[in-house]
Design a protein around this motif. Structure first.
Motif, mmCIF file in Angstrom:
data_model
loop_
_atom_site.group_PDB
_atom_site.id
_atom_site.type_symbol
_atom_site.label_atom_id
_atom_site.label_comp_id
_atom_site.label_asym_id
_atom_site.label_seq_id
_atom_site.Cartn_x
_atom_site.Cartn_y
_atom_site.Cartn_z
ATOM 1 N N ASP A 1 41.830 44.510 49.570
ATOM 2 C CA ASP A 1 42.175 43.085 49.474
ATOM 3 C C ASP A 1 40.928 42.217 49.569
ATOM 4 N N ARG B 1 38.939 42.622 46.326
ATOM 5 C CA ARG B 1 39.569 41.860 45.245
ATOM 6 C C ARG B 1 39.271 40.369 45.377
ATOM 7 N N ALA C 1 44.196 49.892 45.358
ATOM 8 C CA ALA C 1 45.165 49.516 46.391
ATOM 9 C C ALA C 1 46.575 49.981 46.051
ATOM 10 N N GLN D 1 42.676 46.257 42.631
ATOM 11 C CA GLN D 1 44.139 46.347 42.551
ATOM 12 C C GLN D 1 44.576 47.795 42.322
#
Length: 562
Positions: free
Chosen positions: A198, A201, A227, A224
């Protein structure tokens, strides 16, 4: 020019580039005229100490004995052997090249393969003959300025302080200081390696919003994807390709996302597009060939992998997995001479890197097929037994499972019953069939022997039923019982989906479950050893720089063998 001996600065303490007039240079080239010209140009820039050598081996000795601020190295050395790229790789691995040293490769051509190899080794600059003294000076100065600006971040990385590197990167971005975009990119890459997706990103998104460069939006998609937000990554990548339709790295990552979703034909089309944009790219030839192989199009795979071998067998971008797949094809088509050729190349590579477990697996697997082809059944059975013993190891990944299944399926197709453990197929199915896409990939790998495909499907169905039943129990008011069963299932199968589901149930119903410290520790270890990343398909060596990624110095160097 000979200079007093001095030990090189330690790799753990990158130093700041010295002023050019205080700097020392080393020119490495097999052509005496080229060496003299370069030495004269460097002295004209103000460097007072310029050493010369004509051989790679001599250059390494010079760099072991003396610190240099600038190294200009030719690409090929026909007489003495080796190449400038090999010297750079060796110096990086050995930690003999201080961070502040500018390493520039000099070549007659800048093919895609050469530029890709240079990027993989993190060469500082690349200059093509003919060139002017002014362009050489500009390359050196640009590299020196970049190194000076990013020095604190690399110092933190070399000191094994990734958190400090991230902090410094954020500071530089916030202040819009020198090289702030590259500093932010380094920080985001570190966050990806730390699995803080996160945060990675968000930083890549900030960089994209500030200055929309394709690598920044690609970083968002990579974060992304790592994750587990594969559909979100897909949308980001489609937006990136719409904005930059000729950006091949975007197609590389899009192909990976489609592969994880089980969109195999779409992935083949996407990787073909990437290869069309860069037809001489060895890595893309290989990835497309590997995907075609495990999607069942073995004829197309053979053509692509053979071409990869022709274009770059001696390239650092060449992946030994290609040799394994070509050897499997040779066994399937009863071509002993071809099988022996690929086996000999694998053995040569293993002698050069004897601690490479991935390469050892490839070599042993082909040796088993070779022994079978020669009628040495006991030797073949022993190697197959050793391979099956590794199925539960954390280092045994999806690629290893597909390779082993393919070899076993070819043996089964020829009525060779060499499996010492008849449940080995079931174990691979339970562990790696974490989704329909991964189940299909395993089935494709074993397609030469239908009974194996059936067993893999049964193992997948069993795991799906177990996990769905326990999830239903957790949501139905029995989270403690469900968690205990999920933990047992995860321990027994090593299935990443079971591991992650147990963790999610623990996070959601923690107060109701009241898990013991022992259970939490067991689950944490299972996540570290058998989490989602282990079950994802990887086309090619995962240790190579990812598409769109950058070199992170110490974080990219493999640990020294024990």
């Amino acid at each position: 020019m000979n200079r007093p001996l001095a030990p090189p600065p330690p790799a753990s303490a990158p130093n700041r580039p010295r002023a050019l007039h205080q700097s020392a240079a080393l020119v490495v080239d097999g052509n005496p005229s080229t060496r003299m010209t370069l030495a004269g140009q460097l002295r004209g820039m103000g460097l007072q100490s310029v050493s010369q050598t004509s051989r790679i081996s001599e250059a390494r000795r010079e760099l072991e004995r003396n610190p240099f601020d600038v190294v200009i190295c030719g690409d090929q050395f026909p007489k003495g052997g080796g190449s400038g790229q090999e010297l750079l790789d060796d110096l990086r691995r050995s930690g003999l090249l201080p961070y502040a040293t500018v390493f520039i490769l000099l070549t007659d051509e800048a093919t895609y393969l050469k530029v890709s190899e240079a990027a993989e080794s993190s060469v500082d600059s690349y200059i093509v003959r003919p060139y002017s003294a002014g362009s050489l000076y500009d390359r050196i100065e640009q590299a020196r300025l970049r190194k000076a600006a990013l020095l604190p971040i690399y110092q933190a990385l070399e000191a094994q302080q990734p958190e400090e590197a991230v902090r410094l990167a954020h500071e530089r971005v916030a202040a819009r200081g020198p090289q702030w975009q590259q500093a932010g990119r380094l920080g985001a890459e570190v966050l990806l390696r730390l699995e803080r997706m996160d945060e990675a990103r968000a930083l890549f998104q900030l960089l994209w919003d500030a200055d929309p460069k394709p690598w920044a939006l690609l970083g968002v998609a990579r974060a992304q994807l790592d994750a587990g937000a594969t559909h979100a990554a897909l949308q980001t990548l489609k937006a990136l390709i719409e904005a930059a339709p000729d950006y091949p790295e975007a197609y590389d990552v899009l192909g990976r996302a489609q592969l994880e979703l089980g969109q195999f034909q779409e992935a083949l089309s996407t990787l073909h597009k990437a290869l069309t944009l860069t037809p001489m790219a060895i890595g893309r030839q290989q990835r497309l060939g590997m995907l075609a192989f495990f999607c069942g199009d073995r004829e197309r795979a053979f053509e692509l992998l053979e071409r990869s071998t022709y274009l770059g067998l001696d390239s650092k971008m060449f992946d030994s997995e290609c040799l394994l797949l070509l050897a499997l094809s040779a066994y399937a088509h009863q071509q002993p001479a071809q099988l022996e050729r690929h086996q000999a190349e694998l053995r040569k590579r293993l002698r050069a890197t004897p601690h490479d477990l991935r390469l050892q697996r490839c070599t042993d697997l082909i040796a088993a097929l070779s022994h079978d082809q020669q009628g040495q059944v006991d030797k073949a059975r022993n190697l197959i037994a050793q391979a099956c013993q590794q199925i539960d190891a954390p280092t045994f990944d999806m690629e290893a499972a597909c390779n082993l299944l393919c070899a076993l399926a070819y043996l089964g197709q020829r009525q060779r019953d060499l499996l010492p453990d008849p449940k080995a197929i079931d174990r691979m199915g339970r562990r790696f069939a974490t989704s329909k896409a991964m189940g299909d990939l395993l089935a494709n790998a074993a397609s030469a022997h239908p009974p194996f495909v059936e067993r893999l499907q049964q193992a997948q169905d069993h795991m799906v039923e177990l996990i769905e039943r326990t999830l239903k129990a957790a949501n139905g008011g029995e989270p403690k019982t469900a968690f205990a069963e999920l933990l047992r299932t995860a321990q027994g199968s090593l299935n990443a989906r079971a591991v992650e589901t147990a963790w999610l149930v623990l996070q959601r119903y923690g107060s109701d479950i009241a898990a013991s410290d022992s259970q939490r520790t067991q689950l944490a270890q299972l996540r570290a050893d058998y989490g989602t990343a282990r079950s994802k398909p990887a086309l090619g060596d995962p240790r190579l720089r990812p598409a769109g990624g950058v070199n992170l110095g110490a974080m990219d160097r493999p640990p020294a063998p024990e």
